[in-house]
Design a protein around this motif. Structure first.
Motif, PDB file in Angstrom:
ATOM      1  N   TYR A 116       0.859  -1.174   0.000  1.00  0.00           N
ATOM      2  CA  TYR A 116       0.000   0.000   0.000  1.00  0.00           C
ATOM      3  C   TYR A 116       0.896   1.226   0.000  1.00  0.00           C
ATOM      4  N   PRO A 117       0.387   2.359  -0.497  1.00  0.00           N
ATOM      5  CA  PRO A 117       1.228   3.554  -0.577  1.00  0.00           C
ATOM      6  C   PRO A 117       1.388   4.225   0.783  1.00  0.00           C
ATOM      7  N   HIS A 118       2.574   4.686   1.051  1.00  0.00           N
ATOM      8  CA  HIS A 118       2.813   5.473   2.254  1.00  0.00           C
ATOM      9  C   HIS A 118       4.003   6.393   1.999  1.00  0.00           C
ATOM     10  N   ALA A 151       5.811  13.788  -1.732  1.00  0.00           N
ATOM     11  CA  ALA A 151       5.847  12.706  -2.720  1.00  0.00           C
ATOM     12  C   ALA A 151       4.500  12.479  -3.393  1.00  0.00           C
ATOM     13  N   ARG A 152       3.411  12.559  -2.652  1.00  0.00           N
ATOM     14  CA  ARG A 152       2.085  12.357  -3.245  1.00  0.00           C
ATOM     15  C   ARG A 152       1.776  13.428  -4.285  1.00  0.00           C
ATOM     16  N   LYS A 153       2.156  14.637  -3.995  1.00  0.00           N
ATOM     17  CA  LYS A 153       1.915  15.739  -4.932  1.00  0.00           C
ATOM     18  C   LYS A 153       2.728  15.542  -6.214  1.00  0.00           C
ATOM     19  N   ASP A 166      -4.415   5.119  -5.483  1.00  0.00           N
ATOM     20  CA  ASP A 166      -4.551   5.440  -4.067  1.00  0.00           C
ATOM     21  C   ASP A 166      -3.309   6.110  -3.488  1.00  0.00           C
ATOM     22  N   GLY A 167      -2.249   6.233  -4.265  1.00  0.00           N
ATOM     23  CA  GLY A 167      -1.042   6.915  -3.795  1.00  0.00           C
ATOM     24  C   GLY A 167      -1.023   8.384  -4.149  1.00  0.00           C
ATOM     25  N   ALA A 219      -6.060   9.465   0.468  1.00  0.00           N
ATOM     26  CA  ALA A 219      -4.932   8.656  -0.017  1.00  0.00           C
ATOM     27  C   ALA A 219      -4.883   7.325   0.726  1.00  0.00           C
ATOM     28  N   ALA A 220      -4.452   6.298   0.008  1.00  0.00           N
ATOM     29  CA  ALA A 220      -4.313   4.935   0.528  1.00  0.00           C
ATOM     30  C   ALA A 220      -5.668   4.268   0.780  1.00  0.00           C
TER      31      ALA A 220
END
Length: 90
Positions: A30-32, A40-42, A57-58, A64-65
Motif C-alpha cells: 500500500y502507498p505510504h 511525494a504524493r503531490k 490510491d497513492g 490517499a491509501a
C-alpha cells in the motif's frame, strides 16, 4: 463489531474478498510516505510532460491509501486527459 456501526436490523447479503496479500505483483503493498518525503504524493500526481499520468490510491488526495482516494484520483486524471484531448481537437 459491525452491528454496533450499522445496527442490528441490517443483514449482510453477500461477501467477497481478494487475495491482495498473495498477489505476486502487489504483495499486500500500500502507498505510504517516508520520512522526509512529505511532498511525494503531490509529485506522483503531476503529469509527466502532459503525456504520462499516474492515478491511484497513492495520489495527492485527502483519502490517499483508500479505494475512495484511488477513485477520486482516477476521475480527476480522466477529466484532465479529456480536457487535453478536447483542446487538441479544436
Amino acid at each position: 463489531l459491525l452491528k454496533n456501526v450499522i445496527g442490528t436490523q441490517m443483514r449482510v447479503q453477500a461477501l467477497s474478498s481478494t487475495n491482495w496479500q498473495g498477489d505476486p505483483l502487489a504483495l499486500g503493498s500500500y502507498p505510504h510516505q517516508t520520512v522526509g518525503h512529505a511532498n511525494a504524493r503531490k509529485i506522483y500526481s503531476q503529469p509527466v510532460e502532459d503525456r504520462l499520468f499516474f492515478a491511484g490510491d497513492g495520489g495527492d488526495d485527502s483519502l490517499a491509501a483508500t479505494v475512495g482516494g484511488a477513485r477520486r484520483q482516477g476521475q480527476k486524471t480522466a477529466q484532465i486527459i479529456a480536457r487535453q484531448l478536447g483542446a487538441k481537437r479544436r
